[in-house]
Design a protein around this motif. Structure first.
Motif, PDB file in Angstrom:
ATOM      1  N   GLY A  86      41.387 117.947  84.642  1.00 59.85           N
ATOM      2  CA  GLY A  86      41.286 116.759  85.485  1.00 59.85           C
ATOM      3  C   GLY A  86      40.540 115.620  84.797  1.00 59.85           C
ATOM      4  O   GLY A  86      40.917 114.454  84.918  1.00 59.85           O
ATOM      5  N   GLY A 102      37.886 117.338  88.713  1.00 60.47           N
ATOM      6  CA  GLY A 102      37.706 116.780  87.360  1.00 60.47           C
ATOM      7  C   GLY A 102      38.111 115.315  87.310  1.00 60.47           C
ATOM      8  O   GLY A 102      37.401 114.466  86.743  1.00 60.47           O
ATOM      9  N   ALA A 103      39.252 115.008  87.920  1.00 63.41           N
ATOM     10  CA  ALA A 103      39.731 113.621  87.928  1.00 63.41           C
ATOM     11  C   ALA A 103      38.770 112.735  88.722  1.00 63.41           C
ATOM     12  O   ALA A 103      38.533 111.578  88.362  1.00 63.41           O
ATOM     13  CB  ALA A 103      41.134 113.559  88.514  1.00 63.41           C
ATOM     14  N   ILE A 138      42.495 113.294  82.606  1.00 63.19           N
ATOM     15  CA  ILE A 138      43.363 112.318  83.271  1.00 63.19           C
ATOM     16  C   ILE A 138      42.656 110.966  83.374  1.00 63.19           C
ATOM     17  O   ILE A 138      43.292 109.925  83.339  1.00 63.19           O
ATOM     18  CB  ILE A 138      43.831 112.886  84.631  1.00 63.19           C
ATOM     19  CG1 ILE A 138      44.804 114.029  84.354  1.00 63.19           C
ATOM     20  CG2 ILE A 138      44.479 111.814  85.503  1.00 63.19           C
ATOM     21  CD1 ILE A 138      45.108 114.916  85.537  1.00 63.19           C
ATOM     22  N   MET A 149      49.249 107.642  83.064  1.00 61.87           N
ATOM     23  CA  MET A 149      48.681 108.984  83.165  1.00 61.87           C
ATOM     24  C   MET A 149      47.234 108.923  83.636  1.00 61.87           C
ATOM     25  O   MET A 149      46.808 109.728  84.458  1.00 61.87           O
ATOM     26  CB  MET A 149      48.789 109.702  81.812  1.00 61.87           C
ATOM     27  CG  MET A 149      48.293 111.124  81.810  1.00 61.87           C
ATOM     28  SD  MET A 149      48.957 112.184  83.119  1.00 61.87           S
ATOM     29  CE  MET A 149      50.625 112.471  82.535  1.00 61.87           C
ATOM     30  N   ASP A 150      46.446 107.952  83.125  1.00 59.87           N
ATOM     31  CA  ASP A 150      45.022 107.955  83.492  1.00 59.87           C
ATOM     32  C   ASP A 150      44.770 107.384  84.899  1.00 59.87           C
ATOM     33  O   ASP A 150      43.724 107.639  85.475  1.00 59.87           O
ATOM     34  CB  ASP A 150      44.160 107.274  82.428  1.00 59.87           C
ATOM     35  CG  ASP A 150      44.473 105.796  82.242  1.00 59.87           C
ATOM     36  OD1 ASP A 150      45.068 105.195  83.153  1.00 59.87           O
ATOM     37  OD2 ASP A 150      44.131 105.252  81.182  1.00 59.87           O
ATOM     38  N   THR A 164      55.806 119.053  86.711  1.00 62.67           N
ATOM     39  CA  THR A 164      55.163 119.105  85.400  1.00 62.67           C
ATOM     40  C   THR A 164      55.157 117.722  84.765  1.00 62.67           C
ATOM     41  O   THR A 164      56.122 116.972  84.921  1.00 62.67           O
ATOM     42  CB  THR A 164      55.888 120.077  84.453  1.00 62.67           C
ATOM     43  OG1 THR A 164      55.299 119.956  83.154  1.00 62.67           O
ATOM     44  CG2 THR A 164      57.372 119.760  84.337  1.00 62.67           C
ATOM     45  N   PRO A 165      54.080 117.386  84.049  1.00 66.08           N
ATOM     46  CA  PRO A 165      54.087 116.135  83.289  1.00 66.08           C
ATOM     47  C   PRO A 165      54.899 116.269  81.995  1.00 66.08           C
ATOM     48  O   PRO A 165      55.145 115.277  81.322  1.00 66.08           O
ATOM     49  CB  PRO A 165      52.607 115.896  82.987  1.00 66.08           C
ATOM     50  CG  PRO A 165      51.984 117.246  83.037  1.00 66.08           C
ATOM     51  CD  PRO A 165      52.788 118.069  83.990  1.00 66.08           C
ATOM     52  N   ALA A 166      55.305 117.499  81.659  1.00 68.42           N
ATOM     53  CA  ALA A 166      56.015 117.723  80.394  1.00 68.42           C
ATOM     54  C   ALA A 166      57.337 116.962  80.335  1.00 68.42           C
ATOM     55  O   ALA A 166      57.832 116.658  79.249  1.00 68.42           O
ATOM     56  CB  ALA A 166      56.269 119.220  80.188  1.00 68.42           C
ATOM     57  N   ARG A 190      51.037 114.152  87.148  1.00 70.29           N
ATOM     58  CA  ARG A 190      49.966 114.144  86.148  1.00 70.29           C
ATOM     59  C   ARG A 190      49.528 115.536  85.710  1.00 70.29           C
ATOM     60  O   ARG A 190      48.800 115.680  84.727  1.00 70.29           O
ATOM     61  CB  ARG A 190      48.748 113.376  86.685  1.00 70.29           C
ATOM     62  CG  ARG A 190      49.020 111.887  86.862  1.00 70.29           C
ATOM     63  CD  ARG A 190      47.755 111.125  87.199  1.00 70.29           C
ATOM     64  NE  ARG A 190      47.973 109.679  87.129  1.00 70.29           N
ATOM     65  CZ  ARG A 190      48.407 108.935  88.149  1.00 70.29           C
ATOM     66  NH1 ARG A 190      48.641 109.487  89.322  1.00 70.29           N
ATOM     67  NH2 ARG A 190      48.589 107.643  87.994  1.00 70.29           N
ATOM     68  N   ILE A 191      49.941 116.569  86.443  1.00 67.18           N
ATOM     69  CA  ILE A 191      49.520 117.925  86.065  1.00 67.18           C
ATOM     70  C   ILE A 191      50.607 118.889  86.531  1.00 67.18           C
ATOM     71  O   ILE A 191      51.309 118.607  87.499  1.00 67.18           O
ATOM     72  CB  ILE A 191      48.157 118.292  86.717  1.00 67.18           C
ATOM     73  CG1 ILE A 191      47.488 119.509  86.039  1.00 67.18           C
ATOM     74  CG2 ILE A 191      48.311 118.560  88.217  1.00 67.18           C
ATOM     75  CD1 ILE A 191      46.620 119.161  84.893  1.00 67.18           C
ATOM     76  N   ALA A 192      50.736 120.002  85.813  1.00 67.60           N
ATOM     77  CA  ALA A 192      51.677 121.026  86.257  1.00 67.60           C
ATOM     78  C   ALA A 192      51.043 121.834  87.381  1.00 67.60           C
ATOM     79  O   ALA A 192      49.836 122.082  87.381  1.00 67.60           O
ATOM     80  CB  ALA A 192      52.044 121.937  85.091  1.00 67.60           C
ATOM     81  N   SER A 193      51.858 122.234  88.339  1.00 66.23           N
ATOM     82  CA  SER A 193      51.368 123.127  89.388  1.00 66.23           C
ATOM     83  C   SER A 193      52.489 124.057  89.791  1.00 66.23           C
ATOM     84  O   SER A 193      53.658 123.793  89.530  1.00 66.23           O
ATOM     85  CB  SER A 193      50.848 122.337  90.592  1.00 66.23           C
ATOM     86  OG  SER A 193      51.856 121.526  91.145  1.00 66.23           O
ATOM     87  N   VAL A 244      41.332 120.570  89.353  1.00 62.81           N
ATOM     88  CA  VAL A 244      41.852 119.407  88.625  1.00 62.81           C
ATOM     89  C   VAL A 244      41.455 118.122  89.360  1.00 62.81           C
ATOM     90  O   VAL A 244      41.003 117.145  88.746  1.00 62.81           O
ATOM     91  CB  VAL A 244      43.385 119.499  88.481  1.00 62.81           C
ATOM     92  CG1 VAL A 244      43.962 118.223  87.879  1.00 62.81           C
ATOM     93  CG2 VAL A 244      43.770 120.708  87.621  1.00 62.81           C
ATOM     94  N   GLY A 296      40.014 123.938  85.014  1.00 65.25           N
ATOM     95  CA  GLY A 296      40.674 122.950  85.861  1.00 65.25           C
ATOM     96  C   GLY A 296      39.945 121.608  85.849  1.00 65.25           C
ATOM     97  O   GLY A 296      40.571 120.554  85.768  1.00 65.25           O
ATOM     98  N   PHE A 301      47.213 114.906  93.631  1.00 60.70           N
ATOM     99  CA  PHE A 301      47.608 116.131  92.933  1.00 60.70           C
ATOM    100  C   PHE A 301      48.173 117.132  93.936  1.00 60.70           C
ATOM    101  O   PHE A 301      47.513 117.464  94.935  1.00 60.70           O
ATOM    102  CB  PHE A 301      46.407 116.761  92.211  1.00 60.70           C
ATOM    103  CG  PHE A 301      45.850 115.898  91.124  1.00 60.70           C
ATOM    104  CD1 PHE A 301      46.495 115.794  89.900  1.00 60.70           C
ATOM    105  CD2 PHE A 301      44.689 115.157  91.320  1.00 60.70           C
ATOM    106  CE1 PHE A 301      45.996 114.978  88.891  1.00 60.70           C
ATOM    107  CE2 PHE A 301      44.178 114.343  90.330  1.00 60.70           C
ATOM    108  CZ  PHE A 301      44.828 114.251  89.103  1.00 60.70           C
ATOM    109  N   GLN A 357      44.934 125.974  91.459  1.00 55.84           N
ATOM    110  CA  GLN A 357      44.343 125.213  90.353  1.00 55.84           C
ATOM    111  C   GLN A 357      44.094 123.741  90.665  1.00 55.84           C
ATOM    112  O   GLN A 357      43.291 123.083  90.013  1.00 55.84           O
ATOM    113  CB  GLN A 357      45.234 125.343  89.109  1.00 55.84           C
ATOM    114  CG  GLN A 357      45.411 126.800  88.684  1.00 55.84           C
ATOM    115  CD  GLN A 357      46.158 126.974  87.363  1.00 55.84           C
ATOM    116  OE1 GLN A 357      46.166 126.090  86.513  1.00 55.84           O
ATOM    117  NE2 GLN A 357      46.795 128.124  87.192  1.00 55.84           N
TER     118      GLN A 357
END
Lengths: 318, 281
Positions: A69, B130-131, A72, B57-58, B106-108, B115-118, B127, A65, B66, B123
């Motif tokens: 992140g 991390g961001a 991004i 996205m960034d 989903t970002p798909a 920005r992320i699937a959930s 994420v 995860g 999120f 999870q």
């Protein structure tokens, strides 16, 4: 033997060296490890680039995860742990946060396969290629020696998208060029042959070369192709080879279900059916032992490839 | 100066959007979306520093959000559209074939704001961490927000991330919890109780705030207070007491409305209680 080893080296050290090189040239490369820095050979990166290295502790789900992140913010995370923890333990995290979300995460898996050795079946990951290749967006790579693992590690940083990079623990012959250009999805033909194609990946590539040598001494011409990228598969190279030889053997340190052989069988069946034999683990867990003992006991050695090649040729000639 | 009248009107419209969105496909999760309509509204219209017209996205130079409990997609999509990320007309495609508004985000589908699937729970905190780390590496002083269900806190990965965030001093992160005490199989306390939730987060090393997630002035105040708590070495979490199904009398506090769409009769009853305040999509 057409190829000479410059000595035995572990593929994981190739990963560590490649990662360190990347750290020096690409400031966006970051690395994560779940309490296995020494085993993954990530010491150089973690020491030289402490701001870009994240020790996650024994928490692989969180590591995946975190990696998603980090992408991004434009980072290129290399997340390292053993193959068993890098895939099966975190399959859902990879599926949703990495593959479906199409994040630029590099999952770097060491100690893959049965050559992990003495730790036994709990740690001998033999299903990871299957798990990872089923995921849309995922690239799956299994390198054969130190030099190739180093080159692949560097190459995947330039590929935008999720990658599963698989390598191993034991020291094995280092025989591919140190200055090779690694191209994702491009098979490497190692020997020219006319009677049987041997498509091998990972540690089995060297075994395939040994087998080709043994076959040659018996007057049989084998073409050895290194399939370092299982997905996307180099279908063109596979078809070109079997159109010439008329039969094939696949060789891998992985379960037959879901592995390289299964991917190649799909191509062969769809496009150019020929007799196909598979050298792989046949629906069983491993056990403790030395890597070499295990490769022999589970039929992942050169003599096993030789036997499979003869079976394939016999089927072709019937 | 915060315009609470506007925020309340917007939250009311979001609730109406949610019921209309889940009614059309006869599918979705109205309960949590109704309970968090006030939160999404407050966050996007008063707190989050982000430009809806130039989504990247960034998210460099912006606050990020999120949604970890992805089944609250209806309310999130509604607020994103109302805030200007995409046309509100698109809300009518929720959960239908070929829509960018997938059942779970989903970002798909390249929907601005995502920005992320959930959906698979547990999870989003990882994420978010991390961001937040990436923001620190990039010298970006903006913040990262996450939303979680209280039932979701039963997932082990949440606690991996909780441990990590505090150990590594991720202090540019504000997690929020939809603390409604309900999950699919019943009250959280009877499924697997969370015990003293505040004490747990405190013990993990987080800065913990509490608020009423259905009281707009209190919620807005707490969100701004949380911002003041960032940058002090600890991750911040807000436990928001909410009511599942808030705004529709027969749904309030009833876990049966976690993941069920109203039938035509129920829809009519709900619509009668949810006034059109801004204008329907």
């Amino acid at each position: 033997m057409k190829y000479t080893s410059t000595g035995n080296k572990d593929t994981r050290s190739g990963f560590g060296a490649g990662l360190y090189e990347l750290g020096k040239v690409n400031p966006n490369v970051v690395a994560l490890c779940a309490d296995l820095i020494g085993s993954l050979k990530m010491e150089d990166f973690s020491r030289e680039f402490p701001d870009r290295f994240f020790q996650t502790g024994i928490a692989e789900a969180n590591m995946i995860g975190l990696s998603a992140g980090l992408t991004i913010g434009g980072k290129i995370p290399f997340a390292g742990t053993f193959a068993v923890f890098a895939t099966g333990r975190v399959y859902d995290q990879i599926r949703q946060s990495v593959a479906y979300s199409n994040k630029n995460v590099k999952i770097c898996a060491s100690h893959a396969g049965i050559t992990l050795g003495e730790d036994g079946a709990t740690h001998q990951m033999l299903e990871d290629i299957g798990l990872m290749k089923m995921l849309p967006n995922m690239t799956v790579i299994n390198t054969c020696d130190y030099n190739q693992t180093k080159a692949a590690t560097i190459a995947i940083a330039n590929h935008v998208g999720p990658v599963y990079l698989r390598f191993g623990r034991p020291a094995v012959p280092n025989f591919t060029p140190a200055d090779q250009q690694f191209t994702i999805g491009k098979a490497v033909k190692l020997t020219e042959g006319t009677q049987v194609s041997v498509f091998a990946t990972g540690h089995l590539v060297w075994k395939a070369l040994e087998a080709a040598d043994m076959l040659e001494q018996q007057g049989i011409s084998a073409e050895v192709v290194n399939i370092h990228t299982i997905k996307p598969l180099d279908e063109e190279a596979i078809i070109r080879s079997i159109q010439k030889t008329g039969c094939a053997v696949t060789a891998e340190e992985h379960m037959m279900n879901g592995g390289l052989g299964d991917s190649i069988a799909q191509v062969v069946a769809r496009i150019h059916p020929v007799p196909l034999e598979m050298v792989a683990i046949n629906d069983t867990f491993g056990e403790s032992g030395t890597p070499e003992e295990l490769m022999v006991k589970y039929g992942l050695d050169a003599p096993s490839i030789v036997k499979a090649a003869k079976r394939a040729i016999a089927r072709k000639n019937n | 100066m915060t315009d609470f009248e506007f925020l309340n009107k917007m939250a009311a419209q979001v609730r109406r959007d949610v019921i209309r969105m889940v009614h059309r496909p006869s599918s979705g999760h109205p309960g949590g979306s109704l309970g968090c309509a006030d939160f999404f509204t407050a966050l996007y219209f008063d707190v989050l520093r982000a430009d809806p017209k130039h989504f990247t996205m960034d998210g460099t130079g912006e606050d990020l959000f999120f949604l970890s409990n992805g089944h609250l997609s209806a309310a999130w999509y509604s607020v994103l559209a109302r805030r200007g990320y995409f046309d509100v007309k698109e809300l009518s495609t929720f959960r239908l074939l070929n829509s960018r508004l997938q059942g779970h985000p989903t970002p798909a589908e390249h929907l601005p704001g995502i920005r992320i699937a959930s959906g698979s729970l547990g999870q989003g905190l990882s994420v978010g961490c991390g961001a937040a780390l990436a923001k620190k590496l990039n010298g970006d002083s903006h913040l990262v927000y996450t939303l979680h269900g209280d039932g979701e806190l039963q997932e082990g990965q949440i606690w991996e991330a909780a441990l990590f965030a505090a150990a590594k001093g991720i202090d540019n992160l504000i997690a929020t919890v939809d603390y409604n005490g309900k999950q699919i199989d019943g009250p959280v306390d009877t499924v697997v109780g969370l015990g003293d939730l505040k004490a747990k987060w405190l013990a993990f090393g987080w800065d913990v705030l509490e608020t009423n997630g259905n009281d707009m002035p209190a919620l807005v105040k707490t969100l701004h207070e949380a911002v003041e708590h960032t940058g002090k070495g600890k991750p911040v979490i807000i436990l928001m007491r909410t009511q599942m199904g808030m705004g529709v009398d027969f749904m309030v506090g009833n876990h049966k409305w976690h993941g069920k769409a109203p039938n035509d009769e129920e829809f009519a009853k709900a619509m009668a209680q949810l006034p059109e305040t801004i204008g329907d999509f």
